[in-house]
Design a protein around this motif. Structure first.
Motif, mmCIF file in Angstrom:
data_model
loop_
_atom_site.group_PDB
_atom_site.id
_atom_site.type_symbol
_atom_site.label_atom_id
_atom_site.label_comp_id
_atom_site.label_asym_id
_atom_site.label_seq_id
_atom_site.Cartn_x
_atom_site.Cartn_y
_atom_site.Cartn_z
ATOM 1 N N UNK A 1 0.830 -1.197 0.000
ATOM 2 C CA UNK A 1 0.000 0.000 0.000
ATOM 3 C C UNK A 1 0.872 1.257 0.000
ATOM 4 N N UNK A 2 1.861 1.280 0.876
ATOM 5 C CA UNK A 2 2.759 2.436 0.953
ATOM 6 C C UNK A 2 3.512 2.633 -0.354
ATOM 7 N N UNK A 3 3.977 1.523 -0.948
ATOM 8 C CA UNK A 3 4.728 1.618 -2.209
ATOM 9 C C UNK A 3 3.847 2.143 -3.337
ATOM 10 N N UNK A 4 2.576 1.785 -3.327
ATOM 11 C CA UNK A 4 1.644 2.271 -4.348
ATOM 12 C C UNK A 4 1.473 3.784 -4.237
ATOM 13 N N UNK A 5 1.298 4.264 -3.017
ATOM 14 C CA UNK A 5 1.132 5.700 -2.803
ATOM 15 C C UNK A 5 2.391 6.457 -3.235
ATOM 16 N N UNK A 6 3.548 5.925 -2.854
ATOM 17 C CA UNK A 6 4.802 6.573 -3.230
ATOM 18 C C UNK A 6 4.957 6.590 -4.745
ATOM 19 N N UNK A 7 4.627 5.482 -5.403
ATOM 20 C CA UNK A 7 4.717 5.424 -6.860
ATOM 21 C C UNK A 7 3.807 6.436 -7.529
ATOM 22 N N UNK A 8 2.584 6.557 -7.046
ATOM 23 C CA UNK A 8 1.638 7.526 -7.610
ATOM 24 C C UNK A 8 2.146 8.943 -7.410
ATOM 25 N N UNK A 9 2.685 9.239 -6.222
ATOM 26 C CA UNK A 9 3.195 10.576 -5.961
ATOM 27 C C UNK A 9 4.389 10.912 -6.848
ATOM 28 N N UNK A 10 5.245 9.929 -7.107
ATOM 29 C CA UNK A 10 6.393 10.171 -7.983
ATOM 30 C C UNK A 10 5.922 10.462 -9.411
ATOM 31 N N UNK A 11 4.939 9.698 -9.880
ATOM 32 C CA UNK A 11 4.400 9.940 -11.224
ATOM 33 C C UNK A 11 3.774 11.334 -11.303
ATOM 34 N N UNK A 12 2.997 11.708 -10.288
ATOM 35 C CA UNK A 12 2.388 13.034 -10.282
ATOM 36 C C UNK A 12 3.448 14.130 -10.204
ATOM 37 N N UNK A 13 4.533 13.863 -9.459
ATOM 38 C CA UNK A 13 5.619 14.832 -9.353
ATOM 39 C C UNK A 13 6.277 15.056 -10.708
ATOM 40 N N UNK A 14 6.528 13.954 -11.429
ATOM 41 C CA UNK A 14 7.125 14.069 -12.764
ATOM 42 C C UNK A 14 6.189 14.829 -13.699
ATOM 43 N N UNK A 15 4.894 14.525 -13.641
ATOM 44 C CA UNK A 15 3.927 15.259 -14.463
ATOM 45 C C UNK A 15 3.898 16.734 -14.080
ATOM 46 N N UNK A 16 4.042 17.010 -12.799
ATOM 47 C CA UNK A 16 4.077 18.397 -12.340
ATOM 48 C C UNK A 16 5.283 19.142 -12.874
ATOM 49 N N UNK A 17 6.426 18.444 -12.946
ATOM 50 C CA UNK A 17 7.628 19.079 -13.485
ATOM 51 C C UNK A 17 7.475 19.356 -14.974
ATOM 52 N N UNK A 18 6.806 18.432 -15.689
ATOM 53 C CA UNK A 18 6.660 18.577 -17.143
ATOM 54 C C UNK A 18 5.573 19.608 -17.476
ATOM 55 N N UNK A 19 4.410 19.462 -16.840
ATOM 56 C CA UNK A 19 3.274 20.301 -17.226
ATOM 57 C C UNK A 19 2.853 21.326 -16.209
#
Length: 48
Positions: A1-19
């Motif tokens: 569960x924790x790893x899923x949340x961290x993975x989602x946050x990393x993806x959103x962070x990368x999207x935030x940097x791009x867009x």
């Protein structure tokens, strides 16, 4: 569960940097996720 949340946050962070999605909120959430991860790893290694 924790790893899923961290993975989602990393993806959103990368999207935030791009867009520039959600601004600084993503960075704050990512820092919180990293802190929680470190606490989990430290408490897990302490029990071993």
């Amino acid at each position: 569960m924790l790893w899923t949340i961290i993975g989602i946050l990393i993806v959103l962070w990368i999207l935030g940097l791009i867009g520039h999605v959600a601004g600084g909120l993503i960075h704050i959430l990512l820092v919180i996720a990293v802190i929680i991860l470190i606490i989990k790893l430290v408490t897990r290694s302490g029990k071993s």
